[in-house]
Design a protein around this motif. Sequence first.
Motif, short mmCIF file in Angstrom:
data_model
loop_
_atom_site.label_atom_id
_atom_site.label_comp_id
_atom_site.label_asym_id
_atom_site.label_seq_id
_atom_site.Cartn_x
_atom_site.Cartn_y
_atom_site.Cartn_z
N UNK A 465 -0.37 -18.57 -10.84
CA UNK A 465 -1.60 -17.85 -11.21
C UNK A 465 -2.86 -18.50 -10.67
N UNK A 466 -2.76 -19.79 -10.24
CA UNK A 466 -3.97 -20.46 -9.77
C UNK A 466 -3.83 -20.96 -8.34
N UNK A 467 -2.73 -20.63 -7.65
CA UNK A 467 -2.51 -21.17 -6.31
C UNK A 467 -2.25 -20.05 -5.31
N UNK A 468 -3.02 -20.03 -4.22
CA UNK A 468 -2.87 -19.03 -3.17
C UNK A 468 -2.27 -19.72 -1.94
N UNK A 469 -1.27 -19.07 -1.33
CA UNK A 469 -0.72 -19.57 -0.07
C UNK A 469 -1.03 -18.55 1.02
N UNK A 488 -6.52 -16.40 -10.65
CA UNK A 488 -6.97 -15.49 -9.58
C UNK A 488 -6.54 -14.08 -9.93
N UNK A 489 -7.49 -13.10 -9.85
CA UNK A 489 -7.10 -11.72 -10.20
C UNK A 489 -7.25 -10.73 -9.05
N UNK A 490 -7.72 -11.18 -7.87
CA UNK A 490 -7.83 -10.28 -6.71
C UNK A 490 -7.97 -11.14 -5.46
N UNK A 504 -11.74 -14.78 -9.25
CA UNK A 504 -10.99 -15.29 -10.41
C UNK A 504 -11.37 -14.50 -11.67
N UNK A 505 -10.70 -14.81 -12.76
CA UNK A 505 -10.88 -13.99 -13.98
C UNK A 505 -12.26 -14.20 -14.60
N UNK A 509 -16.64 -14.84 -7.15
CA UNK A 509 -16.08 -14.45 -5.85
C UNK A 509 -16.16 -15.65 -4.91
N UNK A 510 -14.99 -15.97 -4.30
CA UNK A 510 -14.93 -17.12 -3.41
C UNK A 510 -14.53 -16.67 -2.01
N UNK A 511 -15.04 -17.38 -1.01
CA UNK A 511 -14.68 -17.13 0.39
C UNK A 511 -14.00 -18.38 0.92
N UNK A 512 -12.84 -18.20 1.54
CA UNK A 512 -12.10 -19.34 2.09
C UNK A 512 -11.97 -19.16 3.59
#
Length: 1749
Positions: A465-469, A488-490, A504-505, A509-512
């Motif tokens: 729920x908190x890690x994006x690959x 993270x929800x989207x 995130x909830x 809004x974050x940009x990577x």
Amino acid sequence: MQLKHLRTLLSPQDGAAKVTCMAWSQNNAKFAVCTVDRVVLLYDEHGERRDKFSTKPADMKYGRKSYMVKGMAFSPDSTKIAIGQTDNIIYVYKIGEDWGDKKVICNKFIQTSAVTCLQWPAEYVIVFGLAEGKVRLANTKTNKSSTIYGTDSYVVSLTTNCSGKGILSGHADGTIVRYFFDDEGSGESQGKLVNHPCPPYALAWATNSIVAAGCDRRIVAYGKEGHVLQTFDYSRDPLEREFTTAAASPGGQSVVLGSYDRLRVLNWSPRRNIWEEAKPKEIANLYTITALAWKRDGSRLCAGTLCGGVEQFDCCLRRSIYKNKFELTYVGPSQVIVKNLSSGTRVVLKSHYGYEVEEVKILGKERYLVAHTSDTLLLGDLTTNRLSEVAWQGSGGNEKYFFENENVCMIFNAGELTLVEYGSNDTLGSVRTEFMNPHLISVRINERRQRGMEDDKKLAYLVDIKTIAIVDLIGGYNIGTISHESRVDWLELNETGHKLLFRDRKLRLHLYDIESCSKTMILNFCSYVQWVPGSDVLVAQNRNNLCVWYNIEAPERVTTSSIRGDVVGLERGGGKTEVMVTEGVTTVAYTLDEGLIEFGTAIDDGNYTRATAFLETLEMTPETEAMWKTLSKLSLEAKQLHIAERCFSALGHVAKARFLHETNEIADQVSREYGGEGTDFYQVRARLAMLEKNYKLAEMIFLEQNAVEEAMDMYQELHRWDECIAVAEAKGHPALEKLRRGYYQWLMDTQQEERAGELQESQGDGLAAISLYLKAGLPAKAARLVLNREELLANTELVEHITAALIKGELYERAGDLFEKIRNPQRALECYCKGSAFMKAVELARLAFPVEVVRLEEAWGDHLVQQKQLDAAINHYIEARCSIKAIEAALGARQWKKAIYILDLQDRNTASKYYPRVAQHYASLQEYEIAEELYTKGDRTKDAIDMYTQAGRWEQAHKLAMKCMRPEDVSVLYITQAQEMEKQGKYREAERLYVTVEEPDLAITMFKKHKLYDDMIRLVGKHHPDLLSDTHLHLGKELEAEGRLQEAEYHYLEAQEWKATVNMYRSNGLWEEAYRVAKAHGGANAHKHVAYLWAKSLGGEAAVRLLNKLGLLEAAIDHAADNCSFEFAFELSRLALKHKTPEIHLRYAMYLEDEGKFEEAEAEFIKAGKPKEAVLMFVHNQDWEAAQRVAEAHDPDSVAEVLVGQARGALEEKDFQKAEGLLLRAQRPGLALNYYKEAGLWSDALRICKDYVPGQLEALQEEYEREATKKGARGMEGLVEQARQWEQAGEYSRAVDCYLKVRDAGSSSLVEKCWLKAAELSIKFLPPPRSLEVVRAVGPQLIGIGKHSAAAELYLNLDLVKEAIDAFIEGEEWNKAKRVAKELDPRYEDYVDQCYKEFLKSQGKVDSLVGVDVVAALDLYVEQGQWDKCIETATKQNYKILHKYVALYATHLIREGGCAQALALYVQHGAPANPQNFNIYKRIFTDMVSSPGTNSAEAYHSWADLRDVLFNLCENLVKSSEANSPAHEEFETMLLIAHYYATRSAAQSVKELETVAARLSVSLLRHTQLLPADKAFYEAGTAAKAVGWENMAFIFLNRFLDLTDAIEEGTLDALDHSDFQDTDIPFEVPLPAKQHIPEAQREEVRDWVLTVSMDQRLEQVLPRDERGAYEASLVAASTGVRALPCLITGYPILRNKIEFKRPGKAANKKNWNKFLMAIKTSHSPMCQDVLKFISQWCGGLPSTSFSFQ
């Protein structure tokens, strides 16, 4: 598969006119038929004829009928048809894409013999067979043909496999040959495959085999390598003729063969792996079938006949309708045609591996196909017709499909996400994830191709729920992992896959950035976010703001605009992008800047053509111009010169555009001549460098190509002569001198005398150069040249000439330099002064005119002041001793510190006028202390005080004033100052001044005067807090008087006078305000009161409306009633709440009653509908007549109550007669009864009861009896009297009841008599059940008062034997009880005995109990803890009873820690072999071996006792059923251990047996599974150490230390067993629960082991014997042979064995003799006891034994 006739496309003729060949186009849209007259007919897919054209012969001279068409095929793109003819030629006709397009021949291939058959399997490749036996290939691209292979036999048939990568040819001699262009990894062979029995005219290549048939009327199916799989023989069928043609379905699952009047169908069965023949299609008069053609999608088959007919058949396994929108036609097991019924579009779904398609579903808004086969999954996009087949093992249909992405299908199954790209037959990738929401997965597949990027396929998904690959799907590797602190929800990648957005909830809004791995938070409270399609522009919503990032590379640059709703979507099209926002019920479109979006995206992608095309559509504005400039720069960098030229044309840069146009012409010419990119040509590269003004690079490019002339021309064209000459010099160009001359001439022509002079100077001609410099008006350059050259200085005339020119040009400094050089100091000094070159002037004066230096310094200072360089001037004035000027300069330059420094050096009079100026500066800097000091120095203290006052620093001002002024003057000054401030309106400053001189009242008065009440209140609160409330009140009244009600309210409320506020508003008619204040400040009901008064002031309808609005109508009516305003209350209820009117009447009535107006009150009660209240009112006032009147008139129910009330009055006057009469009139005899009862007149009560309520008589009687009981003896006597009366009256039952009710009231004899009387009467006069009931009731009562005998006699009267016995038992009259039982009912004798035993037990009379029940007595002893008595008594009983109690006692002792006493018990009484005792014996053994202090001679008797008990037990076990059981073996081992311990203790008593004791300690180690391991190793180690076996001692004690550590850690896992390999010392031993050796001894051992380990002389190995094994081990590791242990030492007996009678018992002779000798010498009783035990245990001693006598 079945064939169903659909239609006749071409009607047959009467005679032979055979259809020679037919073909379907690859796109299924066209069908071609070639007839016998060589005309090609074209049909559409529905069977309508749309076109035709005639074929032509190879040579017209032979005529149009000189050939036949033998082969025909469509090209893969369906726009051409190849025709193979028997006149040795193949023509390729271009027929176009549309019907009616002109037919032209685009290729022809002339051959050496007739073309017999033809196929077109791949683009540009036509394969055909010739009559001469060759199979050839024609390439339509090169227009050449070549031979693939040749045979000597006519080619009768030619076919391809399903993929078109392989061909089969059938020949007249029966040969079938196979050839592959690409075997697709099958590994199948090429060349001659089969020799068929006849020419295989009917030849088909299916998926799993090759089917061939011919004139022998047999169909043969061959395997992949030519072996026969199946044969269908129709040679005996008289109706069958030869097979002429065959066709395989496009899927290769079916084959149709044509013969006479018949089509035979073979279907491949995947399950049985064979061909199955379907029912043949027989059509009479069809005649021979000459051609077959199968539509590419497998849905239609066309057959051409000998008579020229063409029939069309529908091919179908089954057909179904899906959701009334799609038709599914299964044309083969592995092929399905999906047709959209509304649009008519068709998609062919086919398994490339030939698997059977099981089920087809259409999902995802009816756009996507999903179908399963046994091993694969078929997916397709119906819109784009992209199909995929991927390997897929079925998982029970648990897959979930997501079609949100148009390019890829997402499949979830069992926690795994698989991605399949439409149109690709391999899975794109798969990852493990539990998150199935498409918003948490983002896939981008080549959505926007960027310049220099081939393939771009990326996936972002959640690992948790908190890690994006982020995964690169092409390489299959991870390119980024983002660990976030919140859920993270989207998430979504941009189209190019370079940026990832996620939310995130917490709505952040974050940009990577994937390349830099950087994360940026770009927005808070984000409720909507989306990438703009086709770009990297981002749109998001933050509360009421629309945020747009046009350049995502700069996330801090965001364009924000306000919106009044929620963003619901983005729409892009028609050249604009709109954000759709819902504002209430309408949707509003906000347009984005399309220029920034489109242009930016094109630039990002490197698509400059797209950018140009976009800019062409825009008008020229400053923004557009900026875009053209950007594009020009980027296109130049990318060498896209045509675009750059267009950009410069648009910008109006004509020269650049023209230059680029010429450059493009050069590039295009080079490209035409040499091919490739013309931009790499050296001239183009050089011109581009020139365009960028990088002439050196252009020169380098020219010189690399040795184009010296071109480089020189470039420089000359640019008039860059110097560089041109440099190039010529470097390359030794012959025209160098000419160039130089030309350059000089050009300079002179263009009047560039300076440059010409420099040229002459560089060539060494100084005079000419000076002449040119002077001519050019540059005397300074001439002077520089003269100064540098001594020979020119000598020319006086020249120098004069130059100096005159310099002075004329006012170049005095340079003239001075020249005069100084020619040693004319006077002129030099004058020139320096004129030219203000004071530094040089001072330097010269110091050498030549020292007197002038001071004057020059002052002049220098004045000059600097003029130049506004005041700070520089200061030092020069100081040097010139001009103090005043220095001070002025310092002040002017704001060099305050320097000014102070100079002032401090001056006299007081000079300095005093300057100090205040400096002080003012420091005051402005708020450096007041320095300013004060400076004012003081300048005698301006008043100014200092003013400074402090203006700065508001009253304290410092006051302090300073107090120093230099009298207090009263200070006060006057301050008050005056304050009054001045007050006039200026500076009240705060005035206040501070008043307060400083302690006059706050003046400030208060000031604020009051100016009506600044807040400040006034503040000061009162600060200086007179006790007057604050009064001040507020006073102000409130004043403000009220002035009509400033709001302000007055504030002050009233501050004074906590809310009532005054309310009254103020009321008196001013501001009811609303009054209500508000009352509600806010006046407690719970104040506002209701105000509302009531407000309503009352309004009256009528207005009042009702107001109260309704406030929701207080009912409350107001109640309030009016409470306040006795009944008129107002009636008015309100009449207008609004009619139902309240009775309630008001009632309250009015109560009010009147309280006022004593009873008649009016009566009328109101009746109006209120409450006549009863009126009755009660009169009753209360004892106006019985009025009460009676009202009750009879209005409430008849109350009449009785009036009578009752009257009666109650009579009772109070003790007039019972009158009261009784009234109550009886009121029909209330019950009340009369109650009154009599209350008065204690029971006789009257009983009388009334008997007369009026006889039903209650019995109850009344009982009550009377209860009362009697309560009254005690007096009452009891009454009961007895009553009973006697009943008895005399013959009412025995009632008499008995009366007697029974008598209770103890101090006289038990009376009670007993009554009870006995009751029993007697019941026995005599009452029926048996009743008498039994009475006796059963009386008996326990008698027993209760201790009359057991009387009770028993009563029981016996009615034969109740058991009850009688119980009565005697309860009275402890045991003999009477036994006698009754014996005489009347012997059954109860045992019962009496049992009760007697229980009695004795309960009384603890054990000695008496022994005689009655021994076991019970013993149990009682156990309960009482009298164990000795118990065992003593049990000893007199049998063995079994004894050992039961011995075991119980032993268990008790063990629990209490008395293991030794338990052992002694078994020593005394023997150890029986009861299995239930085994745990006791084991526990005694365990406690003994674990107990401390047993490793000594003193412990011998304990060990001997344990040994003897175990020996006794083992002897008993041998005789019992437990013999040889595991338990028996364990006890035998315990016996051996106990023997070793006893023998060790005995040996420890004799010095000579010290080694025997040590050996026994070592031998015990092999039993550590039963002994505490740490204790055993400690004892063995210390024993070995004592006898000097240091190696053993070291190993055993080291092991002991390891074990102690293991006990601390709670595990033996860390133990190292290497020292005990090949020994019988066990590794797997129980971990001791506690340390058995005290800490001090452990430390002692640890120190010894450490000391020894430091000493290298010891070997860490156990001693070995002749077996090569450890000397104390019974088992030899090398042989596995087990030796017997010695009875004396426990060591193995290897030789000199002494055997005993008992098998398995032996001793080492040496040890035995040593033991006997020790006994002889020491006479040790312990050793003698050991020998005695060995004799018992081993069946006697050997003959050499020792005598005990």
